[in-house]
Design an enzyme around this catalytic site. Structure first.
Site, mmCIF file in Angstrom:
data_model
loop_
_atom_site.group_PDB
_atom_site.id
_atom_site.type_symbol
_atom_site.label_atom_id
_atom_site.label_comp_id
_atom_site.label_asym_id
_atom_site.label_seq_id
_atom_site.Cartn_x
_atom_site.Cartn_y
_atom_site.Cartn_z
ATOM 1 N N ARG A 94 11.550 39.015 46.519
ATOM 2 C CA ARG A 94 12.223 38.055 47.658
ATOM 3 C C ARG A 94 11.454 38.622 48.656
ATOM 4 O O ARG A 94 11.424 39.740 49.197
ATOM 5 C CB ARG A 94 13.535 37.970 47.502
ATOM 6 C CG ARG A 94 14.222 37.078 48.786
ATOM 7 C CD ARG A 94 14.112 35.932 48.481
ATOM 8 N NE ARG A 94 15.172 35.006 49.092
ATOM 9 C CZ ARG A 94 15.157 33.770 49.185
ATOM 10 N NH1 ARG A 94 14.446 32.976 48.586
ATOM 11 N NH2 ARG A 94 16.297 33.109 49.848
ATOM 12 N N THR A 363 9.505 25.459 46.004
ATOM 13 C CA THR A 363 9.911 26.097 44.689
ATOM 14 C C THR A 363 9.178 25.655 43.222
ATOM 15 O O THR A 363 9.290 24.550 43.251
ATOM 16 C CB THR A 363 11.468 26.405 44.625
ATOM 17 O OG1 THR A 363 11.950 26.656 45.857
ATOM 18 C CG2 THR A 363 11.912 27.333 43.470
ATOM 19 N N THR A 381 8.954 30.654 45.392
ATOM 20 C CA THR A 381 9.097 29.688 46.176
ATOM 21 C C THR A 381 8.527 29.896 47.500
ATOM 22 O O THR A 381 8.132 31.147 48.055
ATOM 23 C CB THR A 381 10.851 29.350 46.483
ATOM 24 O OG1 THR A 381 10.819 28.230 47.246
ATOM 25 C CG2 THR A 381 11.370 30.500 47.099
ATOM 26 N N ASN A 383 10.140 27.835 49.955
ATOM 27 C CA ASN A 383 11.330 27.517 50.539
ATOM 28 C C ASN A 383 10.857 26.058 50.678
ATOM 29 O O ASN A 383 11.369 25.140 49.701
ATOM 30 C CB ASN A 383 11.910 28.023 51.712
ATOM 31 C CG ASN A 383 13.166 27.385 52.319
ATOM 32 O OD1 ASN A 383 13.934 27.247 51.221
ATOM 33 N ND2 ASN A 383 13.334 27.064 53.443
ATOM 34 N N GLU A 402 10.995 30.934 54.574
ATOM 35 C CA GLU A 402 12.159 31.326 53.919
ATOM 36 C C GLU A 402 13.235 31.806 54.932
ATOM 37 O O GLU A 402 14.351 32.039 54.271
ATOM 38 C CB GLU A 402 11.694 32.502 52.963
ATOM 39 C CG GLU A 402 12.469 32.786 51.676
ATOM 40 C CD GLU A 402 11.960 31.403 50.670
ATOM 41 O OE1 GLU A 402 12.950 30.756 50.478
ATOM 42 O OE2 GLU A 402 11.078 31.396 50.621
ATOM 43 N N ASP A 405 16.709 30.296 54.819
ATOM 44 C CA ASP A 405 17.802 30.601 53.859
ATOM 45 C C ASP A 405 18.910 31.468 54.571
ATOM 46 O O ASP A 405 19.730 31.522 53.937
ATOM 47 C CB ASP A 405 17.208 31.060 52.597
ATOM 48 C CG ASP A 405 16.955 30.092 51.538
ATOM 49 O OD1 ASP A 405 17.021 29.002 51.861
ATOM 50 O OD2 ASP A 405 15.897 30.555 50.644
ATOM 51 N N SER A 434 19.289 33.630 48.287
ATOM 52 C CA SER A 434 18.649 32.732 47.660
ATOM 53 C C SER A 434 19.584 32.018 46.690
ATOM 54 O O SER A 434 20.645 32.595 46.472
ATOM 55 C CB SER A 434 17.394 33.225 46.855
ATOM 56 O OG SER A 434 16.716 32.419 45.876
ATOM 57 N N SER A 435 19.125 30.784 46.104
ATOM 58 C CA SER A 435 19.854 29.977 45.172
ATOM 59 C C SER A 435 19.297 30.355 43.599
ATOM 60 O O SER A 435 19.542 29.798 42.582
ATOM 61 C CB SER A 435 20.168 28.732 45.338
ATOM 62 O OG SER A 435 20.730 28.637 46.579
HETATM 63 O O1 DON Z 1 15.526 30.525 47.493
HETATM 64 C C1 DON Z 1 16.202 29.600 47.494
HETATM 65 O O2 DON Z 1 17.099 29.328 47.158
HETATM 66 C C2 DON Z 1 15.366 28.522 48.211
HETATM 67 N N1 DON Z 1 14.433 29.047 49.144
HETATM 68 C C3 DON Z 1 14.743 27.724 47.105
HETATM 69 C C4 DON Z 1 14.002 26.456 47.695
HETATM 70 C C5 DON Z 1 13.829 25.374 46.697
HETATM 71 O O3 DON Z 1 14.123 25.584 45.484
HETATM 72 C C6 DON Z 1 13.354 24.139 47.192
HETATM 73 N N2 DON Z 1 12.790 23.424 45.724
HETATM 74 N N3 DON Z 1 12.821 22.508 45.394
#
Ligand code: DON
Length: 559
Positions: A94, A363, A381, A383, A402, A405, A434-435
């Protein structure tokens, strides 16, 4: 007569899978990614004797070329590995907040004007190279060679690839270095055009030769810092010198006899997924039926409670103590179950801490199983779509945004509508929560499923939808991915849903229980994700690969 009845019965059986194309079958190995050229590269590596980690690293670099919205070397992510012997590991690459992070820029909202302020130190190169060195079999130059070639010689832009570029068309046209690569006669490239990325090819060749040092200690870092400084960004050479990837133990939980192995903090995705599954385990979803008012009520309540916990308590474990064990305990899910009313929706505003839910209007994930049974799931990702939509100098790759987030402006929802707590406030060197949740499921100690998806805050709910569809509703893996999805994330207090997710009657019943609906994907259609999955037949060991039908540029490729 009897024969006709038998035929009808057989047809009825075949028709149970009619809603989707069949999954792609493989005898010994499978790769599923959101871009078919990358899937082919992964499959070739496996056929040449590389293992799942070699293939995953080759795919990671290839997607940075053929899927530039999302595949990346300018972002970060997670790699979950389950080795054939049952051992697991999780590589955390990350991004980290710049050491010069200062809350005041974000209080003043300057990041909305200066995209470089949202760029965090990229982790992908360190993550992929760490995985390869420790667990791969092939040399770096070999696994990176297909990506380098595709960048240098070019590839044909797919319809979907062209659509992605058109979404950021203004931004790509307005900068000399993106304009040079992604336009022709001053128009953004179209389907059928060839995308040639000379700068990216040179950068990848430098990494192939010099490894992570070429990126973090060499001319690439220098160019990134220079561009950042020129554009009010915060990155310094120290950010690159000090960047580390780390190995962590995955989060593990159980659902109806299946064992779930998933992402630990600094992702909230795995904990949220486990909480949703644990809460729904208290209810006979299969008996209630797919998207019936009852199954939806309990699933949505589970999502609501899981997100209230996620947004309040979780952050980078190097900076805050996460109550992981508590949140993924069955006792916690039991307490929540006792609070869920059978006929009434919970008002989200009565749960957890409360912020202002002002909303602002990306992502990629991929999965690999090799001949020996090693399994890898990666989600990484930038982001946003094409991240910060900025390329530094002639490095040739997009930089992440990022920092969004983090909970940068307390009480204000981020780009995914998430309202978060102090555990996820920004700090120098901290990783934003993150998710993303690369996930592997086993049954009786045997590999059962490997999953990954993009989608921001919808990642854990998309995975829960797919897992429920397979385990509770008996769908095959392709149907489970293609079925219309539902999503709820505590705030805003609405059920997001895809077309045809519910009948009008079901929606009416749920409305009467106090649920609110908002049709469509939460933050624009691209964010509903692109689930990639592989399922393994426990009796025959046959592999079924499935790429989300919402993303026709992707493919499952096996042998
Ligand atoms: O880490 C995360 O949760 C976000 N930055 C992910 C972004 C994402 O999945 C966008 N995608 N379609």
């Amino acid at each position: 007569m009897k024969k006709i009845a038998l035929c009808a019965l057989m047809l009825a059986h075949l028709n149970t899978n009619a809603a989707s194309r069949p999954p792609v079958l493989g005898k010994s190995a499978m790769v599923v990614t959101a871009q078919h050229l990358a899937s082919d590269i992964g499959n070739n590596i496996l056929q040449e004797g590389g293992n799942a980690i070699d293939a995953a690293v080759a795919v990671g670099y290839a997607l940075s070329v053929v899927h530039p919205c999302c595949g990346n070397i300018g972002g970060g992510g997670f790699m979950l590995i389950r080795f054939a012997n049952g051992k697991t590991t999780f590589i955390n690459f990350r991004e980290k907040a710049p050491l010069a992070f200062d809350q005041k820029h974000f209080n003043q909202g300057l990041h909305n004007t200066y995209p470089y302020l949202e760029v965090a130190t990229p982790g992908t190169v360190m993550g992929l190279n760490t995985a390869l060195k420790k667990y791969g079999k092939l040399p770096r130059a070999r696994v990176m060679q297909p990506a380098i070639e595709l960048a240098e010689k070019g590839y044909t832009l797919s319809q979907q690839g062209a659509e992605y570029l058109s979404l950021v068309d203004e931004s790509l046209k307005n900068q000399a270095n993106t304009c040079k690569t992604f336009t022709k006669n001053n128009k953004i490239l179209r389907a059928g055009d060839t995308v040639i990325q000379q700068d990216l090819s040179r950068t990848l060749s430098q990494i192939a030769k010099g490894g992570s040092d070429a990126f973090y200690h060499g001319s690439i870092a220098k160019q990134l810092v220079k561009a950042s400084k020129a554009n009010r960004g915060l990155l310094t050479l120290d950010d690159f010198r000090q960047y580390t990837a780390q190995e962590l133990a995955p989060v593990e939980c159980d659902y109806r006899g299946y064992h779930i192995i998933t992402a630990p903090p600094p992702s909230a995705g795995g904990i949220t997924l486990c909480e949703i599954l644990h809460i729904t385990e208290h209810y006979p979803l299969s008996q209630f039926g797919f998207h019936s008012s009852k199954s939806t009520h309990y699933t949505v309540e589970a999502m609501r409670h899981a997100f209230a916990d996620r947004n309040q308590f979780l952050g980078d474990p190097d900076f805050v103590d996460n109550p992981t064990e508590k949140l993924i305990s069955k006792a916690h899910s039991k307490r929540i179950q006792q609070r869920i009313h059978p006929d009434r929706a919970t008002d989200s505003h009565t749960l957890g801490f409360i912020g202002n839910t002002k909303e602002k209007p990306n992502t990629t994930g991929y999965v690999v199983v090799d001949q020996k049974g090693n399994a890898v799931s990666v989600t990484y990702t930038l982001n946003g779509f094409f991240g910060a939509q900025r390329i530094a100098g002639n490095t040739g790759f997009f930089l992440n945004n990022e920092m969004d987030d983090f909970n940068l402006q307390p009480g204000v929802a981020n780009d995914f509508g998430l309202v978060q707590g102090d555990a996820n406030r920004g700090a120098p060197g901290k990783r934003p929560l993150s998710s993303m949740a690369p996930t592997i499921i086993t049954q009786n100690g045997k590999l059962f499923m490997v999953l990954s998806t993009p989608g921001g805050s919808t990642i854990p709910t998309q995975l829960a939808n797919v897992i429920h569809n397979v385990i509770d509703y008996g769908m095959n893996i392709q149907e489970a991915i293609d079925a219309p999805r539902i999503h709820m994330q505590w705030l805003p207090d609405v059920i997001f849903f895809e077309p045809r997710a519910f009948s009008a009657d079901t929606q009416r019943i749920l409305n009467n229980m106090g649920h609110h609906f908002r049709p469509g994907a939460p933050w624009g259609a691209p964010l509903w994700g692109a689930v990639t999955a592989i399922q393994i037949d426990s009796k025959t060991n046959q592999l079924s690969g499935a790429m989300d039908s919402r993303r026709p540029a992707g493919s499952a490729t096996g042998h």
